[in-house]
Write an enzyme that holds these catalytic residues in place. Sequence first.
Site, short mmCIF file in Angstrom:
data_model
loop_
_atom_site.label_atom_id
_atom_site.label_comp_id
_atom_site.label_asym_id
_atom_site.label_seq_id
_atom_site.Cartn_x
_atom_site.Cartn_y
_atom_site.Cartn_z
N SER A 1 0.84 -1.20 0.00
CA SER A 1 0.00 0.00 0.00
C SER A 1 0.87 1.26 0.00
O SER A 1 1.70 1.44 -0.88
CB SER A 1 -0.95 -0.03 1.20
OG SER A 1 -2.01 0.86 1.03
N ASP B 1 -8.72 -6.53 -4.91
CA ASP B 1 -8.43 -5.18 -4.43
C ASP B 1 -9.24 -4.14 -5.21
O ASP B 1 -9.10 -4.02 -6.42
CB ASP B 1 -6.93 -4.91 -4.59
CG ASP B 1 -6.46 -3.68 -3.83
OD1 ASP B 1 -7.29 -2.81 -3.52
OD2 ASP B 1 -5.24 -3.59 -3.57
N HIS C 1 -8.39 -5.21 -0.55
CA HIS C 1 -7.07 -4.60 -0.38
C HIS C 1 -6.31 -5.20 0.80
O HIS C 1 -5.10 -5.41 0.72
CB HIS C 1 -7.23 -3.09 -0.19
CG HIS C 1 -5.94 -2.35 -0.06
ND1 HIS C 1 -5.01 -2.29 -1.07
CD2 HIS C 1 -5.42 -1.63 0.97
CE1 HIS C 1 -3.96 -1.57 -0.68
NE2 HIS C 1 -4.19 -1.16 0.56
#
Length: 236
Positions: free
Chosen positions: A5, A181, A211
Amino acid sequence: MLGPSMGGMRALEWAATHPTRVRSIAAVGTTAATTAEHIAWAAAQTAAIRADARFAGGDYYDAADGEGPHVRLGIARMIAHTTYRSEPELHTRFGRSVQPDDDGIEGDVLRGPGEPGSGQHAIESYLAHHADKLARRFDANTYLRIVHAVNTHDVGRGRGGAEAALAGFAGPALVAAVDSDRLYPLSHSKELAAALPGCEGVDLLHSDVGHDGFLVESAALNALVETLLDRVDEDV
């Protein structure tokens, strides 16, 4: 450099800025540039925090215990957490079930979540739990700064685009995507992998979670990282 991320964004920045000082990178569940949709989700979160009267323009550090902008910081977390999961996972896990201490969905909509008779769905209780959990341990100004850092991420800005920015990094690179995601879909990872000379393509992590799949599927991710480290050893 390894990161998922936002951590993946930092790894990309290091590779672009110091290509000869970074031996390898792993960019997991991330993107070369934050998109308008992601910024739109973030806008609702930051607006919630700033609209809290207790936020006081960011000057709330002298407030008594429990008098900070906790309520709307929690709302921001509820919005964010929804984007971290997938629709199929939420449907399978919660569906339309109502909290067992409620009388049914025909509750009083004027009652707040958690109040008896509110007709609260299980998913609402779940999000409220995560809202309270974050608000008790996090700082609203820090939240805003992190959101701003993610919103402005674009490894190709001022460098001729992502491909030009990463062309100078030739070290082994891992790009991993979570197939469910909704924040950083597979197409983002494909573009990123194509821009990294040392990447052998996208490695796909299967997870119904969304995610957050890179957290849940830790064993699969560890295996990918081990493979990357083997490539690094061979490259020495």
